[in-house]
Design an enzyme around this catalytic site. Sequence first.
Site, short mmCIF file in Angstrom:
data_model
loop_
_atom_site.label_atom_id
_atom_site.label_comp_id
_atom_site.label_asym_id
_atom_site.label_seq_id
_atom_site.Cartn_x
_atom_site.Cartn_y
_atom_site.Cartn_z
NE ARG A 171 -3.76 0.54 1.74
CZ ARG A 171 -4.37 1.33 2.61
NH1 ARG A 171 -4.45 1.00 3.87
NH2 ARG A 171 -4.91 2.47 2.22
CE1 TYR A 190 -0.48 11.72 5.20
CE2 TYR A 190 -0.22 9.47 4.42
CZ TYR A 190 -0.63 10.36 5.40
OH TYR A 190 -1.19 9.90 6.56
CB SER A 199 0.14 13.81 8.26
OG SER A 199 -0.75 14.13 9.30
CB CYS A 225 -9.54 -1.39 22.83
SG CYS A 225 -10.66 -1.44 24.23
CG HIS A 242 -15.56 19.39 27.80
ND1 HIS A 242 -15.78 20.68 27.38
CD2 HIS A 242 -15.07 19.46 29.06
CE1 HIS A 242 -15.42 21.50 28.34
NE2 HIS A 242 -14.98 20.79 29.38
CG ASP A 261 -13.60 23.44 31.29
OD1 ASP A 261 -13.36 24.16 32.27
OD2 ASP A 261 -14.60 22.71 31.21
CB CYS A 282 -13.91 -5.03 25.93
SG CYS A 282 -13.40 -3.48 25.22
CB CYS A 300 -11.07 -7.72 26.70
SG CYS A 300 -9.27 -7.59 26.68
CB CYS A 313 -6.41 -5.45 27.48
SG CYS A 313 -6.68 -4.99 25.78
FE1 FES Z 1 -11.01 -3.66 25.06
FE2 FES Z 1 -9.07 -5.44 25.75
S1 FES Z 1 -10.07 -5.20 23.82
S2 FES Z 1 -10.02 -3.93 27.01
#
Ligand code: FES
Length: 401
Positions: free
Chosen positions: A81, A89, A96, A162, A196, A349, A369, A372, A377
């Site tokens: 790619r 670009y 970027s 995540c 927010h 803020d 999650c 998960c 994680c």
């Molecule tokens: Fe969301 Fe691990 S995939 S906490």
Amino acid sequence: MMSIFNRVNAALLQRISVSAYSTAVETSSVAKPKTAIIMLNMGGPQTTDQVGDYLHRIMTDRDMIQLPVQSRLGPWIASRRTEEVQKKYNEIGGGSPILKWTNTQGRLLTKALDQMLPESAPHKHYVAFRYVPPFTEDTFQEIERDGVDRAVIFSQYPQYSCATTGSSLNAIADFYKNRQVPPNIKFSMIERWATHPLLARVFAERIQEKLDKFDDRIRDNVLIMFTAHSLPLKAVSRGDTYPHEVAATVAATMAELNVPNPHRLVWQSKVGPLPWLQPYTDDAIKAYAKQGRKHLILVPIAFVNEHIETLHELDIEYCDEVAKEAGITQIERAAAPNDHPTFIAALADVVANHLKSGPAVNKQFLTRCPHCVSPRCESSKEFFRKMCSVPDFNLQNVTTS
Ligand code: FES
């Protein structure tokens, strides 16, 4: 948590927009910063020479994307790619603008914080990118060298996923795997800020700028199409909070905008053959054209600054090509927040509230999650709990009589 949103008045917005911008460069090179504001983002290649390495890092990051035999397939896709992405670009000026915007935002933010919170000044912003320099690990070394007292890890993705913020945070945990967390720095984290009020306001102001471009006879019927980076359905089914956090930003923005226009949330930038969150932005433009809806505004709702997905995918591919082919009469694209004074006030803020009274880490972040299964994680969340000195709130460890 007591909000200081109401105290961010027009005078402060004016001060931030004028004086902070004019002194932006000096504030970021403050000699001995007391408080570090670490701005996390994925980053984008500054030059086309960086594109290959950037794609390689994305395609081998299992937090971002999961492929079969990833260690071989990821680099193969990246190299296939590279040329096509380099061309894109080149079409937006050769690189970027995300680093430029993040630095501008950081300088304006820290200037505002120096005015709002002299007790934690001087504040200094640091940029920690995931896939291009300045890399997360280099930035953390710089923070340690600067010897700050306090460090706020501040995700520049307002809506948590995540795959994005989670990946950047895992990179921090990786950096400290074989290294001691400096005990003299007090760390804390802002990992999401999707609703927010000033974030909603800046999006509303960006939309209004474009609504004003439509003839007033059709203005109220222009369809406001919010668009965000899509996510693989596998991640959605795991329980990633991103889709509902993006929807929450959309709802807050529409409430702030207070117009009768219809709106929809659609998803862009799908990669690979697996199913992702739909409807896709380009398909939605075509489908609305068929329904006779020919006046649209595209609103990138999950990006805080311009980058390839706005400047190329939305502006060139969708507004110039897809919309024209579909017979859309008028399509406008709302600008990203960039250095809009309301957005700088939003950043200020969010951080000021956090520094004054926010939790070091939100329980929302510490909760994985539901589906998960990633040991990465699990260990990363435990790392941040300890790094930010948060007691273990796992209910299994609490006995009741
Ligand atoms: Fe969301 Fe691990 S995939 S906490």
